[in-house]
Scaffold this motif. Sequence first.
Motif, PDB file in Angstrom:
ATOM      1  N   HIS A   1      44.372  28.612  38.738  1.00 37.14           N
ATOM      2  CA  HIS A   1      45.409  29.625  38.938  1.00 37.14           C
ATOM      3  C   HIS A   1      44.905  30.771  39.808  1.00 37.14           C
ATOM      4  O   HIS A   1      43.777  31.239  39.624  1.00 37.14           O
ATOM      5  CB  HIS A   1      45.889  30.168  37.587  1.00 37.14           C
ATOM      6  N   PRO A   2      45.747  31.234  40.723  1.00 36.46           N
ATOM      7  CA  PRO A   2      45.348  32.365  41.558  1.00 36.46           C
ATOM      8  C   PRO A   2      45.149  33.634  40.726  1.00 36.46           C
ATOM      9  O   PRO A   2      45.879  33.874  39.759  1.00 36.46           O
ATOM     10  CB  PRO A   2      46.526  32.549  42.517  1.00 36.46           C
ATOM     11  N   ASN A   3      44.166  34.416  41.103  1.00 35.92           N
ATOM     12  CA  ASN A   3      43.988  35.739  40.520  1.00 35.92           C
ATOM     13  C   ASN A   3      44.802  36.717  41.380  1.00 35.92           C
ATOM     14  O   ASN A   3      45.598  36.286  42.224  1.00 35.92           O
ATOM     15  CB  ASN A   3      42.504  36.107  40.446  1.00 35.92           C
ATOM     16  N   ASP A   4      44.616  38.025  41.184  1.00 33.34           N
ATOM     17  CA  ASP A   4      45.391  38.996  41.960  1.00 33.34           C
ATOM     18  C   ASP A   4      45.168  38.842  43.460  1.00 33.34           C
ATOM     19  O   ASP A   4      46.122  38.892  44.244  1.00 33.34           O
ATOM     20  CB  ASP A   4      45.052  40.426  41.524  1.00 33.34           C
ATOM     21  N   ALA A   5      43.911  38.631  43.860  1.00 36.18           N
ATOM     22  CA  ALA A   5      43.619  38.447  45.290  1.00 36.18           C
ATOM     23  C   ALA A   5      44.280  37.163  45.802  1.00 36.18           C
ATOM     24  O   ALA A   5      44.788  37.119  46.921  1.00 36.18           O
ATOM     25  CB  ALA A   5      42.112  38.407  45.528  1.00 36.18           C
ATOM     26  N   GLY A   6      44.283  36.118  44.981  1.00 34.06           N
ATOM     27  CA  GLY A   6      44.926  34.864  45.364  1.00 34.06           C
ATOM     28  C   GLY A   6      46.430  35.003  45.489  1.00 34.06           C
ATOM     29  O   GLY A   6      47.039  34.463  46.408  1.00 34.06           O
ATOM     30  N   ASN A   7      47.027  35.734  44.562  1.00 31.21           N
ATOM     31  CA  ASN A   7      48.474  35.962  44.654  1.00 31.21           C
ATOM     32  C   ASN A   7      48.827  36.747  45.911  1.00 31.21           C
ATOM     33  O   ASN A   7      49.823  36.450  46.572  1.00 31.21           O
ATOM     34  CB  ASN A   7      48.980  36.680  43.398  1.00 31.21           C
ATOM     35  N   ALA A   8      48.008  37.731  46.248  1.00 30.72           N
ATOM     36  CA  ALA A   8      48.250  38.500  47.471  1.00 30.72           C
ATOM     37  C   ALA A   8      48.137  37.599  48.701  1.00 30.72           C
ATOM     38  O   ALA A   8      48.951  37.687  49.623  1.00 30.72           O
ATOM     39  CB  ALA A   8      47.270  39.662  47.567  1.00 30.72           C
TER      40      ALA A   8
END
Length: 134
Positions: A113-120
């Motif tokens: 799952h993406p973290n905050d940086a991945g979601n951005a």
Amino acid sequence: MAVPGDGTIVANLNPDLITVMLGTNEFLSQIDPATYKANLKALLMNIHAVKPTVPVCVSAPISTTATRTIPYSSYEAVAGQCITELGYSQLIGVDKATLITNTATQLGPDGIHPNDAGNAQMKTGWNAAIPAIP
């Protein structure tokens, strides 16, 4: 999971744009890649049957650091194969490499799952694909 009937449900919501990124759960559950492909293809066909002109941005599942018996690579090419085989002009391939560019810094501890940086980064990747729609 790619559920063919979801294509009809989504298309009936009267969207201006649809984004599809499926395959991670199939990989993690080790669903036969041929079954995943058949389900994704049916989902896209169901969208086309209801909304044949609405742009549909389709991506392979994002990269993962998880490993399984059936390799991730068996699922990675399916989205592109479905786009090519169906040949619908509404289908727009989105390069999954633009959605997660660094698995070490953009995925959470589970490697899935993406973290905050991945979601951005995913927002940046999808936004880059969407303006290219005619």
